[in-house]
Write a protein that holds these residues in place. Structure first.
Motif, PDB file in Angstrom:
ATOM      1  N   LEU A  51       0.818  -1.214   0.000  1.00 46.59           N
ATOM      2  CA  LEU A  51       0.000   0.000   0.000  1.00 46.59           C
ATOM      3  C   LEU A  51       0.851   1.264   0.000  1.00 46.59           C
ATOM      4  CD1 LEU A  51      -2.688   1.530   0.226  1.00 46.59           C
ATOM      5  CD2 LEU A  51      -2.595   1.156   2.710  1.00 46.59           C
ATOM      6  N   ASP A  65     -11.714   6.422   8.982  1.00 48.35           N
ATOM      7  CA  ASP A  65     -12.002   5.228   8.198  1.00 48.35           C
ATOM      8  C   ASP A  65     -13.499   4.925   8.193  1.00 48.35           C
ATOM      9  OD1 ASP A  65     -10.638   3.248   6.618  1.00 48.35           O
ATOM     10  OD2 ASP A  65     -11.144   1.757   8.130  1.00 48.35           O
ATOM     11  N   HIS A 111     -13.154   2.378   3.829  1.00 49.42           N
ATOM     12  CA  HIS A 111     -11.815   1.776   3.875  1.00 49.42           C
ATOM     13  C   HIS A 111     -10.936   2.220   2.716  1.00 49.42           C
ATOM     14  CE1 HIS A 111     -12.972  -0.540   7.263  1.00 49.42           C
ATOM     15  NE2 HIS A 111     -13.833  -1.303   6.603  1.00 49.42           N
ATOM     16  N   ASP A 155      -7.308   3.853   3.124  1.00 47.85           N
ATOM     17  CA  ASP A 155      -6.068   3.424   2.471  1.00 47.85           C
ATOM     18  C   ASP A 155      -5.379   4.593   1.788  1.00 47.85           C
ATOM     19  OD1 ASP A 155      -6.401   0.843   3.311  1.00 47.85           O
ATOM     20  OD2 ASP A 155      -7.124   0.075   1.389  1.00 47.85           O
ATOM     21  N   HIS A 200      -1.614   5.973   2.520  1.00 48.69           N
ATOM     22  CA  HIS A 200      -0.657   6.129   1.426  1.00 48.69           C
ATOM     23  C   HIS A 200      -0.139   7.570   1.363  1.00 48.69           C
ATOM     24  CE1 HIS A 200       0.510   6.887  -2.807  1.00 48.69           C
ATOM     25  NE2 HIS A 200       1.045   5.682  -2.714  1.00 48.69           N
ATOM     26  N   ASP A 251      -2.122   2.096  10.906  1.00 45.97           N
ATOM     27  CA  ASP A 251      -1.866   3.503  10.569  1.00 45.97           C
ATOM     28  C   ASP A 251      -0.653   4.041  11.314  1.00 45.97           C
ATOM     29  OD1 ASP A 251      -3.511   3.154  12.928  1.00 45.97           O
ATOM     30  OD2 ASP A 251      -3.757   5.322  12.982  1.00 45.97           O
TER      31      ASP A 251
END
Length: 318
Positions: free
Chosen positions: A163, A204, A209, A213, A217, A239
């Protein structure tokens, strides 16, 4: 027609690796004592672990060499003039690969004793044989090197977080141990950071989700973009991120952490149709001290992180 003339008719002697610069007088008796064999496409000429006492000179067609099994990619393709079976003929040990006819082939079969006779009577033939062997060794070295590079690539897949593009915790545990040991032995400072996205669960749950993500990132890329390549960075899990900066004392690391915190707070998170709101992070900073191990260093950074969160989040603490 003599066998010598048959060979010349099918393939000029100077195209045969073993015969280059060898006088025809030296070859006449040797070649006349050899047999010829026709191989249909797909026929196996040599198998791994089989004893072999013959050198095969390819006169026409094409042979492929496979190390693992017949379904594996060939490590070499033999063309007319090249030889097969030379290693097992010379050292008397079992063959190490499959040699298979890729298409209909014709080979000249030279028994082991004839190979040694030719090498004895002809200096050029002996040199050719050494050249063939050195080529095989170089080819084997390249194959081993390529395999090692592939294994390193596969290992990279197992140590890089897909990710974020950062290394993962598995890699961190290995590398951080080395850095801590080096720091303590040399007396060179080493500062570490534990970074955690504030209220990430709420983010989140609110945006989904996929957006979570994207936030992870974006934070990871901001961290990577603001640190030197020599700095160890890893996704610690979920995280959380871990950073280790060699040659930096805690005071300097606190300044770096503050710049990271500000940069992350100002980073938009790409999304469609509109960017997501930035997230903030809390950062705990610690230094490495004599007598500490990896677990102690991580625990110190983690404790500093909790102190940063206790300050109200979006903050840095040691």
């Amino acid at each position: 027609m003599s066998k010598m003339l048959q060979v010349v008719d099918e393939l000029p002697l100077d195209r045969v690796q073993l015969f280059r610069d060898v006088s025809q007088e030296s070859l006449q008796g040797i070649i006349d004592s050899c047999d010829f064999r026709d191989l249909p496409s797909g026929q196996i000429l040599l198998r791994p672990e089989n004893i072999n006492h013959e050198l095969f000179i390819l006169l026409s067609g094409r042979l492929s060499v496979h190390l693992e099994d017949l379904d594996s990619d060939p490590v070499a393709i033999l063309e007319p003039g090249e030889v097969a079976g030379e290693l097992s003929v010379l050292d008397g040990k079992p063959t190490s690969a499959y040699v298979v006819a890729d298409e209909p082939c014709r080979v000249m079969v030279m028994p082991r004793e004839l190979v040694w006779s030719l090498a004895t009577v002809s200096h050029a033939a002996a040199c050719n044989l050494l050249t063939i062997l050195s080529g095989r060794v170089r080819k084997a070295d390249r194959t081993i090197t390529d395999q090692m590079l592939r294994e390193r690539s596969f290992h990279c897949y197992g140590t890089v977080d897909a990710l974020t593009g950062m290394h993962n915790r598995y890699w961190l545990n290995d590398m951080l141990g080395r850095m801590v040991t080096r720091s303590i032995r040399s007396g060179t400072p080493l500062a570490v950071m534990m970074i955690d996205i504030d209220n990430f669960k709420e983010f989140d749950d609110s945006y989904g989700h996929l957006c979570g993500d994207r936030a992870i990132h974006a934070v990871a890329q901001t961290i990577l973009g603001h640190l030197r390549p020599t700095v160890l960075t890893a996704r610690y899990g979920g995280d959380e991120f871990f950073v280790a900066i060699p040659g930096v004392v805690v005071g300097q690391a606190l300044e770096i952490a503050e710049r990271l915190r500000e940069a992350i707070a100002g980073t938009e998170i790409p999304s469609s149709p509109a960017p997501l709101p930035p997230v903030t992070v809390s950062i705990g900073v610690a230094g490495v001290n004599r007598g500490q191990g990896v677990d102690d260093v991580i625990a110190a950074a983690d404790a500093a992180l909790y102190r940063a969160k206790a300050l109200g989040r979006n903050s840095v603490s040691q």
